[in-house]
Design a protein around this motif. Structure first.
Motif, PDB file in Angstrom:
ATOM      1  N   LYS A  40      23.649 -37.463   0.234  1.00 39.16           N
ATOM      2  CA  LYS A  40      24.164 -36.654   1.540  1.00 39.16           C
ATOM      3  C   LYS A  40      24.124 -37.518   2.710  1.00 39.16           C
ATOM      4  CE  LYS A  40      24.249 -32.577   0.000  1.00 39.16           C
ATOM      5  NZ  LYS A  40      25.488 -31.298   0.419  1.00 39.16           N
ATOM      6  N   LYS A  41      25.096 -37.190   3.607  1.00 39.20           N
ATOM      7  CA  LYS A  41      25.026 -37.885   4.922  1.00 39.20           C
ATOM      8  C   LYS A  41      24.271 -37.007   5.942  1.00 39.20           C
ATOM      9  CE  LYS A  41      28.534 -39.871   6.764  1.00 39.20           C
ATOM     10  NZ  LYS A  41      28.029 -41.122   7.137  1.00 39.20           N
ATOM     11  N   ILE A  42      23.135 -37.608   6.505  1.00 37.58           N
ATOM     12  CA  ILE A  42      22.410 -37.111   7.576  1.00 37.58           C
ATOM     13  C   ILE A  42      22.727 -37.401   9.108  1.00 37.58           C
ATOM     14  CG2 ILE A  42      19.800 -36.576   8.090  1.00 37.58           C
ATOM     15  CD1 ILE A  42      20.550 -35.773   5.464  1.00 37.58           C
ATOM     16  N   SER A  43      22.946 -36.517  10.064  1.00 41.63           N
ATOM     17  CA  SER A  43      23.173 -36.791  11.215  1.00 41.63           C
ATOM     18  C   SER A  43      22.506 -36.131  12.053  1.00 41.63           C
ATOM     19  CB  SER A  43      24.816 -36.861  11.669  1.00 41.63           C
ATOM     20  OG  SER A  43      24.912 -37.053  12.936  1.00 41.63           O
ATOM     21  N   ILE A  44      21.237 -36.551  12.647  1.00 41.43           N
ATOM     22  CA  ILE A  44      20.296 -35.766  13.286  1.00 41.43           C
ATOM     23  C   ILE A  44      19.863 -36.329  14.499  1.00 41.43           C
ATOM     24  CG2 ILE A  44      19.399 -34.613  11.229  1.00 41.43           C
ATOM     25  CD1 ILE A  44      17.165 -36.679  11.496  1.00 41.43           C
ATOM     26  N   THR A  50      17.382 -44.271  -1.676  1.00 44.40           N
ATOM     27  CA  THR A  50      17.979 -45.474  -0.791  1.00 44.40           C
ATOM     28  C   THR A  50      18.689 -44.929   0.597  1.00 44.40           C
ATOM     29  OG1 THR A  50      19.986 -45.521  -1.671  1.00 44.40           O
ATOM     30  CG2 THR A  50      18.293 -47.296  -2.427  1.00 44.40           C
ATOM     31  N   VAL A  51      18.666 -45.459   1.366  1.00 42.90           N
ATOM     32  CA  VAL A  51      19.228 -44.864   2.696  1.00 42.90           C
ATOM     33  C   VAL A  51      20.400 -46.197   2.938  1.00 42.90           C
ATOM     34  CG1 VAL A  51      18.840 -44.680   5.131  1.00 42.90           C
ATOM     35  CG2 VAL A  51      17.289 -43.652   3.507  1.00 42.90           C
ATOM     36  N   SER A  52      21.470 -45.668   3.392  1.00 44.55           N
ATOM     37  CA  SER A  52      22.719 -46.632   3.703  1.00 44.55           C
ATOM     38  C   SER A  52      23.147 -46.280   5.335  1.00 44.55           C
ATOM     39  CB  SER A  52      23.617 -46.603   2.945  1.00 44.55           C
ATOM     40  OG  SER A  52      23.460 -46.797   1.436  1.00 44.55           O
ATOM     41  N   THR A  53      23.417 -47.304   5.832  1.00 40.02           N
ATOM     42  CA  THR A  53      23.874 -47.018   7.488  1.00 40.02           C
ATOM     43  C   THR A  53      24.615 -48.324   7.657  1.00 40.02           C
ATOM     44  OG1 THR A  53      23.181 -46.610   9.532  1.00 40.02           O
ATOM     45  CG2 THR A  53      21.757 -47.961   8.430  1.00 40.02           C
ATOM     46  N   GLU A  54      25.710 -48.061   7.992  1.00 36.69           N
ATOM     47  CA  GLU A  54      26.706 -49.394   8.812  1.00 36.69           C
ATOM     48  C   GLU A  54      26.699 -50.363   7.694  1.00 36.69           C
ATOM     49  OE1 GLU A  54      25.546 -48.762  13.306  1.00 36.69           O
ATOM     50  OE2 GLU A  54      23.935 -49.104  11.894  1.00 36.69           O
ATOM     51  N   ASP A  56      23.221 -42.257   5.488  1.00 39.24           N
ATOM     52  CA  ASP A  56      23.666 -41.707   3.959  1.00 39.24           C
ATOM     53  C   ASP A  56      22.328 -41.802   3.258  1.00 39.24           C
ATOM     54  OD1 ASP A  56      26.421 -41.229   4.367  1.00 39.24           O
ATOM     55  OD2 ASP A  56      26.314 -43.082   4.929  1.00 39.24           O
ATOM     56  N   MET A  57      21.931 -40.748   2.705  1.00 38.82           N
ATOM     57  CA  MET A  57      20.842 -40.737   1.536  1.00 38.82           C
ATOM     58  C   MET A  57      21.258 -40.578   0.182  1.00 38.82           C
ATOM     59  SD  MET A  57      17.679 -38.299   3.462  1.00 38.82           S
ATOM     60  CE  MET A  57      16.939 -38.528   1.941  1.00 38.82           C
ATOM     61  N   SER A  58      20.587 -41.241  -0.602  1.00 38.39           N
ATOM     62  CA  SER A  58      20.881 -41.391  -2.032  1.00 38.39           C
ATOM     63  C   SER A  58      20.528 -39.856  -2.802  1.00 38.39           C
ATOM     64  CB  SER A  58      20.353 -42.608  -2.848  1.00 38.39           C
ATOM     65  OG  SER A  58      18.698 -42.400  -2.953  1.00 38.39           O
ATOM     66  N   GLU A  59      20.945 -39.722  -4.022  1.00 37.29           N
ATOM     67  CA  GLU A  59      20.547 -38.473  -4.505  1.00 37.29           C
ATOM     68  C   GLU A  59      19.034 -38.548  -4.739  1.00 37.29           C
ATOM     69  OE1 GLU A  59      21.750 -40.061  -9.229  1.00 37.29           O
ATOM     70  OE2 GLU A  59      22.663 -38.274  -8.272  1.00 37.29           O
ATOM     71  N   ASN A  60      18.250 -37.470  -5.128  1.00 35.00           N
ATOM     72  CA  ASN A  60      16.780 -37.825  -5.255  1.00 35.00           C
ATOM     73  C   ASN A  60      15.973 -38.555  -4.231  1.00 35.00           C
ATOM     74  OD1 ASN A  60      16.877 -35.762  -7.391  1.00 35.00           O
ATOM     75  ND2 ASN A  60      17.721 -37.561  -8.559  1.00 35.00           N
ATOM     76  N   GLY A  61      16.552 -38.310  -3.163  1.00 31.14           N
ATOM     77  CA  GLY A  61      15.788 -39.175  -1.966  1.00 31.14           C
ATOM     78  C   GLY A  61      14.909 -38.735  -0.955  1.00 31.14           C
TER      79      GLY A  61
END
Length: 300
Positions: free
Chosen positions: A185-189, A205-209, A230-235
């Motif tokens: 999922k993409k998280i924007s908070i 894992t977390v991905s950004t830029e 962005d968070m990976s599955e089962n994050g």
């Protein structure tokens, strides 16, 4: 321009039977909002002959937050509190002018194989509360706000965010948030946060830029308002932060304060076992953690 201002990898700290991932403080970053100390505890597999036994020890000028993911700890303190903390619940103890507490494996688990995993956190107190009377609050897991949006589970462990408020009676503007995903999922908070913010990746894992970050890393945001990733599955990630305290906080052993002289006095009081300043813990009076001799005469 990357929004990741600093990446801090866990450093191992040996406290006996446990290897603790020390997250804060670091030379590069002494605090995030009012959070001045964070330990990631475990996960540890304990045999039937291994137990957590942290004898009575003192604190001043802070609140402690204990949050377990697995296992159980029995908490006793000099206020008279005696309670078992289990996964999902929150122990919130405010030391103020001085408190003593112990943390041990509960009696009913001391002869069984067990696991222990969680966070131990120190939050600095506003200056006007640094000499307040100590208090203790236990908040059960079912009292903590949990909700789901777009397949993402949020838990507001402490503080205020997302228009919600945790029942943990914090003393300043802060947040401690758990975010879980089953699917990527993409998280924007960023719009829901304030002050300073840091993120700890527990699972996945977390991905950004264009960059990916795994577990055992603490990431400090340059701009809380740009908190998007962005968070990976089962994050599972934890976000914590808030408005910084106005004055610098000094940390020396188990003591936190904006006034070095109060820390120096606390050192003497504990070393001398001054029970007026640091009362005994009912039900756990037979031992205590002595002030290390190496630091007794060391100035802050």
């Amino acid at each position: 321009m990357s929004n990741i201002g600093l990446i801090i990898e866990e450093k191992a700290a040996d406290i006996g039977n446990f290897l603790v991932g020390r997250l804060l403080p670091f030379r590069e970053k002494r605090a995030v909002g009012p959070f001045v100390f964070i330990d990631h505890m475990g996960p540890s597999e304990l045999k039937d002959y291994q137990n957590l036994d942290v004898p009575p020890h003192p604190h001043i000028g802070l609140s402690t937050l204990t949050y377990l993911l697995e296992g159980s700890i029995f908490h006793r303190d000099s206020i008279g509190s005696a309670i078992e903390i289990q996964p999902g619940a929150v122990n919130w103890m405010t030391a103020g002018k001085g408190v003593v507490h112990s943390e041990r494996t509960p009696e009913h688990l001391r002869h069984s194989d067990k696991r222990l995993h969680g966070f131990q956190i120190w939050v600095g107190l506003p200056k006007h509360l640094e000499q307040s009377e100590p208090t203790f609050h236990h908040i059960e897991a079912n009292e903590i706000p949990i909700w789901e949006e777009d397949g993402v589970q949020y838990k507001l462990i402490a503080g205020e965010a997302f228009g919600k408020k945790s029942p943990v009676p914090v003393h300043s503007q802060l947040f401690f948030i758990e975010i879980k995903t089953k699917e990527a999922k993409k998280i924007s908070i960023g719009k829901d946060l304030y002050g300073e913010a840091a993120m700890y990746v527990l699972d996945g894992t977390v991905s950004t830029e264009g960059n990916s970050y795994g577990s055992k890393q603490l990431m400090i945001a340059k701009d809380t308002k740009l908190c998007e990733f962005d968070m990976s599955e089962n994050g599972t990630v934890y976000l914590f932060g808030g408005e910084p305290l106005e004055e610098e906080r000094f940390i020396f052993w188990n003591f936190v304060n904006s006034d070095k002289e109060l820390i120096e006095q606390a050192k003497v009081n504990w070393n001398d076992q001054n029970h007026h300043a640091f009362p005994l813990v009912p039900g756990d009076e037979k031992e205590y953690v002595p002030l290390p001799k190496a630091i007794l005469n060391r100035k802050i």
